[in-house]
Write a protein that holds these residues in place. Structure first.
Motif, PDB file in Angstrom:
ATOM      1  N   ARG A   1       0.823  -1.215   0.000  1.00 16.81           N
ATOM      2  CA  ARG A   1       0.000   0.000   0.000  1.00 16.81           C
ATOM      3  C   ARG A   1       0.857   1.266   0.000  1.00 16.81           C
ATOM      4  O   ARG A   1       0.518   2.259  -0.640  1.00 16.81           O
ATOM      5  N   HIS A   2       1.980   1.206   0.712  1.00 16.46           N
ATOM      6  CA  HIS A   2       2.858   2.380   0.803  1.00 16.46           C
ATOM      7  C   HIS A   2       3.965   2.375  -0.251  1.00 16.46           C
ATOM      8  O   HIS A   2       4.746   3.328  -0.324  1.00 16.46           O
ATOM      9  N   HIS A   3       4.040   1.309  -1.037  1.00 13.66           N
ATOM     10  CA  HIS A   3       5.072   1.175  -2.080  1.00 13.66           C
ATOM     11  C   HIS A   3       6.475   1.272  -1.483  1.00 13.66           C
ATOM     12  O   HIS A   3       7.384   1.891  -2.062  1.00 13.66           O
TER      13      HIS A   3
ATOM     14  N   SER B   1       8.846   6.568   5.170  1.00 14.02           N
ATOM     15  CA  SER B   1       9.546   6.490   3.884  1.00 14.02           C
ATOM     16  C   SER B   1       8.607   6.703   2.707  1.00 14.02           C
ATOM     17  O   SER B   1       9.045   7.046   1.606  1.00 14.02           O
ATOM     18  N   SER B   2       7.315   6.475   2.951  1.00 13.39           N
ATOM     19  CA  SER B   2       6.327   6.504   1.882  1.00 13.39           C
ATOM     20  C   SER B   2       6.375   7.822   1.106  1.00 13.39           C
ATOM     21  O   SER B   2       6.321   8.901   1.688  1.00 13.39           O
ATOM     22  N   GLY B   3       6.499   7.699  -0.211  1.00 16.69           N
ATOM     23  CA  GLY B   3       6.544   8.872  -1.067  1.00 16.69           C
ATOM     24  C   GLY B   3       7.935   9.445  -1.246  1.00 16.69           C
ATOM     25  O   GLY B   3       8.147  10.338  -2.077  1.00 16.69           O
ATOM     26  N   LYS B   4       8.901   8.938  -0.486  1.00 12.08           N
ATOM     27  CA  LYS B   4      10.271   9.449  -0.585  1.00 12.08           C
ATOM     28  C   LYS B   4      11.265   8.372  -0.987  1.00 12.08           C
ATOM     29  O   LYS B   4      12.243   8.634  -1.669  1.00 12.08           O
ATOM     30  N   SER B   5      11.018   7.150  -0.548  1.00 17.07           N
ATOM     31  CA  SER B   5      11.895   6.030  -0.870  1.00 17.07           C
ATOM     32  C   SER B   5      11.051   4.772  -0.980  1.00 17.07           C
ATOM     33  O   SER B   5       9.998   4.670  -0.356  1.00 17.07           O
TER      34      SER B   5
ATOM     35  N   ASP C   1      15.850   3.355   7.214  1.00 20.59           N
ATOM     36  CA  ASP C   1      14.992   3.869   6.148  1.00 20.59           C
ATOM     37  C   ASP C   1      15.641   5.087   5.520  1.00 20.59           C
ATOM     38  O   ASP C   1      16.615   5.646   6.044  1.00 20.59           O
ATOM     39  N   PHE C   2      15.105   5.482   4.386  1.00 22.96           N
ATOM     40  CA  PHE C   2      15.638   6.623   3.646  1.00 22.96           C
ATOM     41  C   PHE C   2      14.536   7.659   3.464  1.00 22.96           C
ATOM     42  O   PHE C   2      14.357   8.229   2.392  1.00 22.96           O
ATOM     43  N   GLY C   3      13.800   7.855   4.544  1.00 26.61           N
ATOM     44  CA  GLY C   3      12.637   8.726   4.502  1.00 26.61           C
ATOM     45  C   GLY C   3      12.890  10.132   4.989  1.00 26.61           C
ATOM     46  O   GLY C   3      13.952  10.707   4.749  1.00 26.61           O
ATOM     47  N   VAL C   4      11.914  10.653   5.720  1.00 27.26           N
ATOM     48  CA  VAL C   4      11.938  12.082   6.072  1.00 27.26           C
ATOM     49  C   VAL C   4      12.937  12.416   7.173  1.00 27.26           C
ATOM     50  O   VAL C   4      13.346  13.567   7.322  1.00 27.26           O
ATOM     51  N   GLY C   5      13.341  11.419   7.968  1.00 33.80           N
ATOM     52  CA  GLY C   5      14.247  11.697   9.071  1.00 33.80           C
ATOM     53  C   GLY C   5      13.531  12.359  10.242  1.00 33.80           C
ATOM     54  O   GLY C   5      12.363  12.739  10.148  1.00 33.80           O
ATOM     55  N   ILE C   6      14.234  12.483  11.362  1.00 31.44           N
ATOM     56  CA  ILE C   6      13.659  13.046  12.582  1.00 31.44           C
ATOM     57  C   ILE C   6      14.330  14.375  12.892  1.00 31.44           C
ATOM     58  O   ILE C   6      15.559  14.451  12.939  1.00 31.44           O
ATOM     59  N   PRO C   7      13.565  15.445  13.101  1.00 26.92           N
ATOM     60  CA  PRO C   7      14.157  16.734  13.466  1.00 26.92           C
ATOM     61  C   PRO C   7      15.033  16.606  14.711  1.00 26.92           C
ATOM     62  O   PRO C   7      14.700  15.847  15.641  1.00 26.92           O
ATOM     63  N   ILE C   8      16.126  17.320  14.742  1.00 29.05           N
ATOM     64  CA  ILE C   8      17.065  17.240  15.869  1.00 29.05           C
ATOM     65  C   ILE C   8      16.359  17.524  17.189  1.00 29.05           C
ATOM     66  O   ILE C   8      16.615  16.857  18.204  1.00 29.05           O
TER      67      ILE C   8
END
Length: 209
Positions: free
Chosen positions: A74-76, A112-116, A136-143
Motif C-alpha cells: 500500500r505504501h510502495h 519512507s512513503s513517497g520518498k523512498s 529507512d531513507f525517509g523524512v528523518g527526525i528533526p534534531i
C-alpha cells in the motif's frame, strides 16, 4: 475483539476489489490499534510474561514482513534483508521481539512513503554480539525531537504531519527492549532517513547447533 476482527477479515475474501482493499486496510488499522492497547496493558506485568529462549532472527524477520506485506504494498515501500549469516540465534522472548520489530518496521515504512521505496533490515554478527539494524531513507527526525522519541505520548513534528501517531509505539519498544536487556539506539538525519539498531550482547548470542 480479536475473533470478530478475524471473522471480518475472512468475510472480505469474498468481496471484489477495490472495495476489499479498502476494507482490509481499515481492518489492519483496527488490528494494529488493538495490539497496541493489549501490549500497553501487558507492560506492567511483562516481567512475569517473559519466556526467553533461543530464537533465530531471520525466520522471525521474514514472518513479520510476510504478515505486513499489504502494508508495504500500500505504501510502495519494501524491505531488503541484508545479512552475512543466515543462522543468527539470540536469546530473547519471541512474542515481545515480534512486537518490537513490527513497530520499528511499520514506522520505517510510514516515514519512507513517497520518498523512498526501500528499507534495509541488516543483521550483523560481531565479537560483542549481534546487531539488528532497520534503516529507512525517509523524512528523518528533526534534531529537536530526537531526544524525546521514546517518551510516552510524544508524537513530535513527524507525528503531527503523518497523523495517526499515538506516541506509544516507540515508548513501548524502548520499555520492552530494556526489559529484555536489548540495547536500542537511534540516529537520524532530517531529510535523509533514520537508523534504529537493536544490540544483542554476547550473552544473548548463541551459535546454532
Amino acid at each position: 475483539m480479536k475473533t470478530p476482527l478475524s471473522v471480518l477479515e475472512l468475510m472480505t475474501e469474498d468481496v471484489d476489489e477495490p472495495e476489499a482493499a479498502s476494507m482490509k486496510e481499515e481492518l489492519e488499522r483496527l488490528r494494529h490499534g488493538l495490539s497496541m492497547v493489549l501490549y500497553t496493558a501487558r507492560l506492567r506485568s511483562m516481567a512475569e510474561d517473559i519466556h526467553v529462549s533461543a530464537t533465530e532472527l531471520l525466520p522471525l524477520i521474514h514472518a513479520v514482513n510476510k504478515e505486513h506485506r499489504r502494508y508495504y504494498i500500500r505504501h510502495h515501500v519494501y524491505p531488503k534483508v541484508i545479512t552475512d549469516d543466515e543462522k543468527v540465534v539470540v536469546m530473547t522472548d519471541e512474542k515481545w521481539l515480534v512486537f518490537i520489530l513490527t513497530q520499528l518496521l511499520l514506522n520505517a515504512v510510514k516515514y519512507s512513503s513517497g520518498k523512498s521505496d526501500v528499507i534495509h533490515i541488516q543483521v550483523t554478527s560481531t565479537i560483542n554480539g549481534v546487531t539488528l539494524t532497520i534503516k529507512d531513507f525517509g523524512v528523518g527526525i528533526p534534531i529537536a525531537d530526537q531526544k524525546r522519541i521514546f517518551d510516552k505520548f510524544f508524537t513530535g513534528e513527524n507525528g503531527r504531519r503523518f497523523r495517526e501517531s499515538t506516541g506509544m509505539g516507540l515508548y513501548l519498544t524502548k520499555e520492552m527492549s530494556e526489559k529484555l536487556h536489548h540495547q536500542i539506539e537511534v540516529s537520524s538525519v532530517l531529510g535523509e532517513g533514520t537508523k534504529i539498531t537493536l544490540h544483542f550482547t554476547t550473552t544473548q548470542n548463541l551459535t546454532p547447533m
